[in-house]
Design a protein around this motif. Structure first.
Motif, PDB file in Angstrom:
ATOM      1  N   LEU A 100      30.757  50.648  16.645  1.00 59.17           N
ATOM      2  CA  LEU A 100      30.214  51.664  17.682  1.00 59.17           C
ATOM      3  C   LEU A 100      31.414  52.812  17.388  1.00 59.17           C
ATOM      4  N   ARG A 101      32.584  52.522  17.087  1.00 54.47           N
ATOM      5  CA  ARG A 101      33.396  53.688  16.884  1.00 54.47           C
ATOM      6  C   ARG A 101      32.894  54.456  15.722  1.00 54.47           C
ATOM      7  N   ALA A 102      32.496  53.807  14.938  1.00 56.56           N
ATOM      8  CA  ALA A 102      31.827  54.760  13.657  1.00 56.56           C
ATOM      9  C   ALA A 102      30.685  55.702  13.950  1.00 56.56           C
ATOM     10  N   ARG A 103      30.270  55.240  14.802  1.00 58.30           N
ATOM     11  CA  ARG A 103      29.190  56.158  15.343  1.00 58.30           C
ATOM     12  C   ARG A 103      29.411  57.230  16.470  1.00 58.30           C
ATOM     13  N   GLY A 104      30.816  57.053  16.790  1.00 59.98           N
ATOM     14  CA  GLY A 104      31.289  58.279  17.536  1.00 59.98           C
ATOM     15  C   GLY A 104      31.710  57.987  19.051  1.00 59.98           C
ATOM     16  N   ALA A 105      31.588  56.560  19.200  1.00 57.36           N
ATOM     17  CA  ALA A 105      32.015  56.404  20.443  1.00 57.36           C
ATOM     18  C   ALA A 105      33.515  56.714  20.855  1.00 57.36           C
ATOM     19  N   ASP A 106      33.581  57.209  21.965  1.00 56.77           N
ATOM     20  CA  ASP A 106      34.983  57.548  22.619  1.00 56.77           C
ATOM     21  C   ASP A 106      35.639  56.321  23.200  1.00 56.77           C
ATOM     22  N   ALA A 107      34.782  55.426  23.647  1.00 55.93           N
ATOM     23  CA  ALA A 107      35.410  54.220  24.308  1.00 55.93           C
ATOM     24  C   ALA A 107      34.230  53.141  24.072  1.00 55.93           C
ATOM     25  N   VAL A 108      34.504  51.877  24.159  1.00 56.93           N
ATOM     26  CA  VAL A 108      33.586  50.730  24.002  1.00 56.93           C
ATOM     27  C   VAL A 108      33.898  50.071  25.323  1.00 56.93           C
ATOM     28  N   VAL A 109      32.531  49.577  25.975  1.00 53.32           N
ATOM     29  CA  VAL A 109      32.767  48.739  27.345  1.00 53.32           C
ATOM     30  C   VAL A 109      32.377  47.489  26.588  1.00 53.32           C
ATOM     31  N   LEU A 110      33.409  46.378  27.176  1.00 54.48           N
ATOM     32  CA  LEU A 110      33.244  45.007  26.921  1.00 54.48           C
ATOM     33  C   LEU A 110      32.229  44.501  28.098  1.00 54.48           C
ATOM     34  N   GLY A 111      31.133  44.862  28.166  1.00 57.93           N
ATOM     35  CA  GLY A 111      30.163  44.776  29.346  1.00 57.93           C
ATOM     36  C   GLY A 111      29.465  43.394  29.502  1.00 57.93           C
ATOM     37  N   CYS A 112      30.139  42.460  29.113  1.00 58.51           N
ATOM     38  CA  CYS A 112      29.510  41.024  29.329  1.00 58.51           C
ATOM     39  C   CYS A 112      31.103  40.395  29.683  1.00 58.51           C
ATOM     40  N   THR A 113      31.210  39.677  30.798  1.00 59.07           N
ATOM     41  CA  THR A 113      32.231  38.950  31.262  1.00 59.07           C
ATOM     42  C   THR A 113      32.992  38.008  30.317  1.00 59.07           C
TER      43      THR A 113
END
Lengths: 247, 247
Positions: free
Chosen positions: B190-203
């Motif tokens: 996701l970072r390589a696709r330009g994400a400025d931040a990544v959500v750990l969106g499952c607990t």
């Protein structure tokens, strides 16, 4: 919804301290053999930190936590708990009164630790003790350990204050980074006095001494949070086995 | 006993999964500014893992978890909760129905994550999403993020299965050692696709990616467990401030 959605809980009287109560729930999940969510033990954690301080009550004439603990256990019983765990060693100074106030079985954390020593290959030996000043002064561990054939190595009053209580207070104040050094110093001193194992006999102490750092301390450690979680898991597995045989 | 011994709880509808519910209680304690036990937030955690699987219900026509979740929230309300937190992202597919079933405020985990992005210095930007297949396919994050001015970078179906779901299943089965590598691979992609931040969106995902390893991943991470805990703490602090002004 089937009938299993109600009741059948492990009731956890937490909040003493709150991080220890939550850590108990986390270690319970981590130590349970389970492949999917639905195989874990249903747990109801009342993590109420407003219970008066157990040490202050015993050592300095502070307000008794007993009425709060009895009220908490009765709440858990009324909410469908079938077994009670209390992740606080010092609270076990009132164990008999709490157990008398409920019809449910109440796990005993000190006995859980002694069972853990046997599981760790120590059916006898010299056991170093760490805990609150109240737990150690009132002999909560010493009485049960000696009755079951163990010797005890206990820090002196000054060491309890400087190493055990200092570490415990740091955990309760969310200063985990300050909690390790004093606890480790106490472990090293007890080892030097011939302890075959050291009991982390206050539920803040396992948080002070992370699992990853334990092997470097050169002595077997038994962790009162993990020991109580293993006792709860054992109780549930025995119940399920009885149900299977009866079915 | 004073009147504060009853009620005033943060009610936590946990068990989805059980380790995530317990981790929420632990992070809540860790993130609360408190010097002694009694300053922490009283919490009642119903960590009941028997709630039917949320993903299976949405993706494969499995039994609906909604009646169980409604029953759980009502239990918490009757037990003295004043605020509800649900440490499970996928459960928020039923947020409106759950919120309609109680008179209590129910924190929204997705909004808590977006508030956390702002706290982390990202009032806009490209946000990489990780979560269950159901959460991502049904756009739970995408709708709210886009409405609040963010762009989203979403893993494709194959990546969701190989990296997100693989990691989530490992946590639920207590194989934490297998959970990190697939989650980290997804973050790097996701970072390589330009994400400025990544959500750990499952607990489960914050358990797969320990705090200590996060700096090495080279991208801002927002953790849905911590974000929900911070939302609960903020809610309690605002309540106490209102009480102080009214007094």
């Amino acid at each position: 919804m089937n009938s299993h959605s109600q009741g059948c809980y492990l009731g956890v009287l937490g909040g003493m301290g709150p991080m220890a109560g939550a850590a108990f729930a986390l270690r319970l999940a981590a130590l349970t053999p389970a492949a999917v969510d639905q195989q874990h033990i249903p747990t109801l954690l009342r993590n109420d930190p407003r219970i008066p301080d157990r040490s202050s009550a015993h050592m300095a004439g502070g307000e008794s936590p007993l009425p709060y603990m009895v009220e908490g256990v009765r709440f858990l019983e009324q909410s469908g708990a079938q077994l009670i765990a209390i992740p606080c060693n010092t609270a076990h100074l009132w164990y008999e009164q709490i157990a008398a106030a409920t019809r449910l079985p109440v796990l005993h954390i000190i006995q859980a630790v002694i069972d853990d020593l046997r599981r760790l290959g120590l059916p006898r030996g010299r056991i170093g003790l760490m805990g609150t000043a109240a737990t150690l002064k009132l002999g909560l561990y010493q009485q049960r350990l000696q009755a079951q054939g163990y010797d005890c190595v206990v820090p002196d009053e000054d060491e309890v204050e400087r190493y055990c209580m200092e570490s415990i207070r740091a955990v309760k104040a969310n200063r985990l980074e300050d909690a390790y050094a004093p606890a480790a110093e106490c472990i090293v001193r007890l080892r030097a006095r011939g302890a075959d194992a050291v009991v982390l006999g206050c539920t803040e102490l396992p948080l002070a001494v992370p699992h990853a750092l334990r092997p470097s301390l050169g002595v077997t450690l038994t962790d009162s949070i993990d020991a109580l979680a293993l006792a709860a898991i054992g109780h549930y597995q025995a119940d399920r086995e009885r149900e299977r045989i009866a079915a």
